[in-house]
Design a protein around this motif. Structure first.
Motif, PDB file in Angstrom:
ATOM      1  N   ASP A  35       0.817  -1.216   0.000  1.00 12.27           N
ATOM      2  CA  ASP A  35       0.000   0.000   0.000  1.00 12.27           C
ATOM      3  C   ASP A  35       0.849   1.263   0.000  1.00 12.27           C
ATOM      4  O   ASP A  35       0.689   2.127  -0.875  1.00 12.27           O
ATOM      5  CB  ASP A  35      -0.941   0.001   1.210  1.00 12.27           C
ATOM      6  CG  ASP A  35      -2.072  -1.002   1.064  1.00 12.27           C
ATOM      7  OD1 ASP A  35      -2.254  -1.523  -0.061  1.00 12.27           O
ATOM      8  OD2 ASP A  35      -2.760  -1.277   2.052  1.00 12.27           O
ATOM      9  N   CYS A  36       1.771   1.372   0.975  1.00 13.10           N
ATOM     10  CA  CYS A  36       2.576   2.587   1.071  1.00 13.10           C
ATOM     11  C   CYS A  36       3.900   2.474   0.341  1.00 13.10           C
ATOM     12  O   CYS A  36       4.567   3.486   0.111  1.00 13.10           O
ATOM     13  CB  CYS A  36       2.828   2.945   2.536  1.00 13.10           C
ATOM     14  SG  CYS A  36       3.798   1.734   3.449  1.00 13.10           S
ATOM     15  N   GLY A  37       4.317   1.280  -0.031  1.00 12.01           N
ATOM     16  CA  GLY A  37       5.550   1.092  -0.783  1.00 12.01           C
ATOM     17  C   GLY A  37       6.824   1.256   0.021  1.00 12.01           C
ATOM     18  O   GLY A  37       7.910   1.285  -0.554  1.00 12.01           O
TER      19      GLY A  37
ATOM     20  N   PRO B 100       3.449  -7.508   9.458  1.00 14.11           N
ATOM     21  CA  PRO B 100       2.911  -8.693  10.128  1.00 14.11           C
ATOM     22  C   PRO B 100       1.737  -9.321   9.412  1.00 14.11           C
ATOM     23  O   PRO B 100       1.328 -10.426   9.760  1.00 14.11           O
ATOM     24  CB  PRO B 100       2.487  -8.138  11.496  1.00 14.11           C
ATOM     25  CG  PRO B 100       2.147  -6.712  11.219  1.00 14.11           C
ATOM     26  CD  PRO B 100       3.067  -6.259  10.135  1.00 14.11           C
ATOM     27  N   ARG B 101       1.179  -8.665   8.423  1.00 17.59           N
ATOM     28  CA  ARG B 101      -0.003  -9.178   7.734  1.00 17.59           C
ATOM     29  C   ARG B 101       0.298  -9.365   6.245  1.00 17.59           C
ATOM     30  O   ARG B 101       1.169  -8.704   5.679  1.00 17.59           O
ATOM     31  CB  ARG B 101      -1.185  -8.208   7.883  1.00 17.59           C
ATOM     32  CG  ARG B 101      -1.606  -7.964   9.324  1.00 17.59           C
ATOM     33  CD  ARG B 101      -2.326  -9.173   9.903  1.00 17.59           C
ATOM     34  NE  ARG B 101      -2.809  -8.899  11.253  1.00 17.59           N
ATOM     35  CZ  ARG B 101      -2.139  -9.142  12.357  1.00 17.59           C
ATOM     36  NH1 ARG B 101      -0.900  -9.642  12.262  1.00 17.59           N
ATOM     37  NH2 ARG B 101      -2.643  -8.884  13.546  1.00 17.59           N
ATOM     38  N   GLY B 102      -0.481 -10.248   5.644  1.00 14.51           N
ATOM     39  CA  GLY B 102      -0.405 -10.469   4.204  1.00 14.51           C
ATOM     40  C   GLY B 102       0.745 -11.336   3.751  1.00 14.51           C
ATOM     41  O   GLY B 102       1.043 -11.370   2.556  1.00 14.51           O
TER      42      GLY B 102
ATOM     43  N   ARG C  56      -5.501   1.319   8.526  1.00 13.73           N
ATOM     44  CA  ARG C  56      -6.287   2.180   7.631  1.00 13.73           C
ATOM     45  C   ARG C  56      -7.275   1.384   6.786  1.00 13.73           C
ATOM     46  O   ARG C  56      -8.298   1.928   6.366  1.00 13.73           O
ATOM     47  CB  ARG C  56      -5.347   2.976   6.736  1.00 13.73           C
ATOM     48  CG  ARG C  56      -4.649   4.123   7.433  1.00 13.73           C
ATOM     49  CD  ARG C  56      -3.991   5.047   6.438  1.00 13.73           C
ATOM     50  NE  ARG C  56      -2.851   4.425   5.806  1.00 13.73           N
ATOM     51  CZ  ARG C  56      -1.602   4.542   6.237  1.00 13.73           C
ATOM     52  NH1 ARG C  56      -1.348   5.268   7.305  1.00 13.73           N
ATOM     53  NH2 ARG C  56      -0.610   3.955   5.611  1.00 13.73           N
ATOM     54  N   ARG C  57      -6.981   0.120   6.527  1.00  8.13           N
ATOM     55  CA  ARG C  57      -7.864  -0.687   5.691  1.00  8.13           C
ATOM     56  C   ARG C  57      -9.044  -1.264   6.471  1.00  8.13           C
ATOM     57  O   ARG C  57      -9.954  -1.825   5.848  1.00  8.13           O
ATOM     58  CB  ARG C  57      -7.079  -1.830   5.054  1.00  8.13           C
ATOM     59  CG  ARG C  57      -6.134  -1.377   3.947  1.00  8.13           C
ATOM     60  CD  ARG C  57      -5.292  -2.546   3.463  1.00  8.13           C
ATOM     61  NE  ARG C  57      -6.105  -3.616   2.921  1.00  8.13           N
ATOM     62  CZ  ARG C  57      -6.486  -3.710   1.653  1.00  8.13           C
ATOM     63  NH1 ARG C  57      -6.120  -2.778   0.777  1.00  8.13           N
ATOM     64  NH2 ARG C  57      -7.227  -4.729   1.232  1.00  8.13           N
TER      65      ARG C  57
ATOM     66  N   HIS D  60     -13.515   2.633  13.540  1.00  4.87           N
ATOM     67  CA  HIS D  60     -13.034   1.271  13.386  1.00  4.87           C
ATOM     68  C   HIS D  60     -13.601   0.427  14.512  1.00  4.87           C
ATOM     69  O   HIS D  60     -13.522   0.792  15.690  1.00  4.87           O
ATOM     70  CB  HIS D  60     -11.503   1.223  13.421  1.00  4.87           C
ATOM     71  CG  HIS D  60     -10.860   1.901  12.256  1.00  4.87           C
ATOM     72  ND1 HIS D  60     -11.105   1.536  10.948  1.00  4.87           N
ATOM     73  CD2 HIS D  60      -9.967   2.922  12.185  1.00  4.87           C
ATOM     74  CE1 HIS D  60     -10.402   2.300  10.129  1.00  4.87           C
ATOM     75  NE2 HIS D  60      -9.706   3.154  10.853  1.00  4.87           N
ATOM     76  N   ILE D  61     -14.151  -0.717  14.173  1.00  3.03           N
ATOM     77  CA  ILE D  61     -14.792  -1.576  15.151  1.00  3.03           C
ATOM     78  C   ILE D  61     -13.754  -2.479  15.804  1.00  3.03           C
ATOM     79  O   ILE D  61     -12.952  -3.120  15.124  1.00  3.03           O
ATOM     80  CB  ILE D  61     -15.912  -2.402  14.494  1.00  3.03           C
ATOM     81  CG1 ILE D  61     -16.986  -1.454  13.943  1.00  3.03           C
ATOM     82  CG2 ILE D  61     -16.504  -3.378  15.473  1.00  3.03           C
ATOM     83  CD1 ILE D  61     -17.604  -0.550  14.979  1.00  3.03           C
TER      84      ILE D  61
END
Length: 757
Positions: A245-247, A253-255, A269-270, A284-285
């Protein structure tokens, strides 16, 4: 054709070299049970010869016979590691081969992803359209064509489960309850084992083990991709990759499994924003509770603010509502999640590893006060009584996370056998967290009590003289020890030390050091200096240079310097030029006595300044013992004799005595049932900082110096100087000076004394 006997014997011999504790007959039986053909046996034999760690590395490469052999040997020999998935690192059935090893079904499906024709994301394929387009699992759940009517609520929603052929939605479905084999409670089953069904809490407790790095026992562990060891969340370091996303190159830790690494900021942010069921804001929940989706601040408030349940009346976190829209607890709302601490069995919002916040706070405080061996330091045992983890564990956890003095305490407990005043003196004394830690240790009885304003000067003096030449050290050390500090300690025996005492001592030592350094620059010595040199030194600096007078007198008395003259600055007592107008003074006093919007301690302090001319330095030291009552009268003892307080002032003073301590509640528990200080400070057992009180009064419009001058003028005009001195605790010379200022004589006072005598 099966493997020949010589190949089997050679395999057994290789296994004996790695597993010396195994016998040949057992290993031969394991190899024979594999039923290897000649090609497979040769391939396995060659792999074992090429890789000496084939049985212990856990790598999933090599022939398929090696994986079957690892499964057979791991049951009997703990040193044998079963093959792990090359992607997720978990020990599972590995049916798929990738370029760098074998993978489980989940990782293989995630590796073979396609672009979803609906959302455009690169995801797994859950369903294909008639034209062959791939649809991801998320879009399939959103497709209303797959939705059915729930048999309970009647709403059309995705089907999460069926019972007797009837569909259930997410909100209406509840997992069937079974009796847990370990705890014996009826809970939804998390795992079926050989002993029987296990609930979620018991299942995670069974999986809990020590972290491979820090040794902390926890069930929340991750596999280190480099060493293969299981480590806790704290010790696990996410790989540094390029965020999609930000490059930027950041820990992601994700993906990792989907091939779309994202850093923590981009993941946050997602997160989708929804309307919080408690505050009504779109945020955000954090969690989905029976009362609805709640954001993180509301979730924290629910966890911390327990209240009686409207149905069972138990004091618990209220996470649901009944038909009458009353707040109820989790069990009454039908929530099947685990809410009981696995250690103390207290019903609470669990914090970490199935423990309530109180148990987690106790564990982390013990770990903080323990040495490298993990045992509690005996010297720091009294601190456990002061750290109030029972009444407000969240404040303790927040303190452990961000407190500077807590971090310093942990480092001292780990690196040093004993904590002393000398050890704390090695840290910068001006740092507030060092001062606070010293006060906490003194309050707990870990360190002996000392006069901090004076006893901190020797360590400061050592630091100052460390950068000076030897001939300056030879002069300054005896001057500081036998002149400055000796007089300061003598004064401290008659009255309590204040920060001004430390400032007084340090300023005279610093002025002497600067003067000696100036003499070195002028190529002079203390014996060759003249009055002209001293005058040049005075003219080149500010009025603080006149404090050199004390050092020069000391040096002359010991025949180290000629007799030199420096004008005495005096006591600084001149005619007060800033006196508050009487009308304004009475208006401010009336405001302090009647305005309920002003904090109570500021009203009392302001009234004492405006009415009795008290200094903030004296006000903050007042205790409950200074207040006495005789019938309906209230007295305040400022010196030797009690002063009768006017009824309006007595009322707010009595309220301050009975009130709870003001300000932010510290995490250090006060062992006394009621604090004696009327103006307690942030440090345990210490009074409020008088500079802070002065700032608060100035903010209210009560300028301390003009208000005090006006009050003393009024008192000196109404009372004789000896009475003022006895009642207010000022020196008789000060009282006389104020009497002269208002032009009052002692005739009436002497006449009254004569008549009474």
């Amino acid at each position: 054709m099966t493997a020949p006997a010589e190949v089997v014997d050679e395999l057994v011999e290789l296994l004996r070299n790695v597993l010396p504790e195994a016998d040949s007959a057992t290993l031969s039986a394991h190899v024979v049970n594999l039923r290897l053909r000649r090609p497979a046996a040769g391939e396995l034999l060659g792999y074992l010869k090429d890789f000496s760690d084939a049985l212990t590395s856990g790598h999933s490469g090599g022939p398929a016979a090696r994986l079957r052999l690892l499964d057979a040997l791991a049951a009997d020999y703990p040193s044998v590691q079963r093959a792990r998935c090359v992607r997720c690192g978990r020990v599972q059935t590995l049916r798929h081969r990738l370029d760098d090893g074998r993978a489980c079904v989940t990782c293989y499906s995630r590796q073979h992803v396609e672009t979803c024709v609906r959302c455009g994301d690169l995801r797994e394929v859950a369903w294909r359209q008639a034209d062959g387009g791939a649809v991801c699992p998320k879009c399939k759940r959103r497709d209303t064509s797959f939705w059915q009517q729930c048999c309970v609520c009647g709403k059309s929603a995705p089907v999460v489960s069926r019972r007797d052929g009837q569909p259930f939605c997410q909100n209406c479905w509840s997992a069937p309850l079974h009796t847990c084999t370990d705890c014996g409670r009826d809970r939804p089953v998390c795992s079926y084992t050989e002993r029987g069904p296990l609930c979620k809490g018991c299942y995670h407790r069974e999986r809990a083990a020590e972290c491979g790095e820090c040794g902390r026992v926890t069930a929340n562990r991750r596999r280190d991709r480099t060493s293969g060891a299981l480590v806790c969340e704290r010790c696990w370091n996410p790989p540094v990759l390029t965020c999609v996303d930000c490059g930027q190159q950041r820990p992601c830790p994700r993906g990792l499994r989907t091939g779309e690494p994202r850093c923590g900021s981009c993941c946050s942010r997602r997160r989708p924003r929804r309307t919080c069921a408690r505050c009504g804001k779109v945020q955000h929940i954090h969690s989905r509770l029976p009362l609805g989706d709640v954001c993180s601040p509301c979730h924290t408030k629910i966890r911390r603010n327990t209240a009686p349940c409207a149905q069972c009346t138990a004091v618990r976190p209220l996470i649901g509502t009944d038909a009458a829209d009353r707040a109820i607890c989790g069990p009454c709302a039908g929530d099947a999640r685990e809410w009981n601490c696995r250690r103390c069995d207290r019903f609470d919002a669990l914090f970490s590893d199935g423990l309530c916040p109180r148990c987690v706070a106790h564990d982390r405080v013990h770990r903080l006060l323990s040495g490298p061996d993990g045992h509690l330091r005996p010297q720091l045992t009294p601190l456990l009584e002061l750290l109030d983890a029972e009444s407000d564990p969240y404040q303790i956890l927040l303190w452990l996370y961000r407190s500077d003095w807590g971090s310093l305490l942990g480092r001292l407990a780990t690196d040093h056998e004993e904590i002393t005043h000398g050890l704390l003196d090695t840290f910068p004394s001006h740092r507030k967290h060092v001062q606070y830690l010293r006060q906490v240790l003194v309050t707990a009885g870990v360190l002996p009590t000392r006069d901090e304003h004076l006893d901190s000067i020797p360590a400061w003096l050592d630091t100052l003289l460390a950068a000076q030449p030897p001939h300056i050290i030879t002069l300054i050390r005896p001057y500081a020890s036998w002149s400055v500090l000796r007089r300061a300690r003598g004064l401290s025996m008659r009255r309590a030390s204040t920060p001004s005492v430390r400032k007084y001592a340090r300023s005279r030592i610093l002025i002497a050091v600067r003067f000696l350094n100036w003499l070195d620059e002028q190529h002079l010595t203390l014996t060759t200096v003249t009055q002209a040199h001293v005058d040049a030194w005075l003219d080149a600096g500010t009025h603080t240079h006149h404090r050199l007078r004390d050092f020069l007198r000391w040096a002359h008395s010991r025949r180290l310097a000629p007799e030199l003259h420096i004008p005495w600055l005096g006591s600084g007592r001149s005619e007060p030029g800033d006196i508050l107008d009487d009308q304004e003074r009475w208006q401010l006093l009336r405001r302090c006595l009647t305005d309920e919007d002003i904090p109570l301690h500021q009203r009392v302090a302001g009234a004492l300044v405006l009415l009795y001319g008290q200094r903030p330095q004296r006000i903050v030291t007042l205790t409950r013992s200074h207040i006495s009552t005789r019938g309906e009268r209230t007295y305040l003892t400022l010196d030797r004799h009690p002063v009768l307080l006017p009824p309006p002032l007595a009322a707010i003073v009595q309220r301050l005595v009975a009130a709870e301590p003001f300000g932010r509640r510290p995490i250090i528990r006060d062992l006394a049932p009621v604090s004696e200080l009327l103006f307690p400070g942030a440090r345990p057992g210490a009074c409020m900082d008088y500079g802070r009180l002065t700032h608060q009064l100035n903010t209210l419009g009560i300028r301390v110096i003009p208000a005090r001058n006006s009050a003393l003028c009024a008192l000196a005009d109404d009372l004789p100087a000896p009475v003022v001195a006895d009642l207010l605790g000022v020196h008789i010379n000060t009282a006389v000076r104020w009497g002269k200022l208002v032009k009052r004589d002692w005739t009436a006072y002497l006449a009254a004394r004569t008549d009474s005598g």
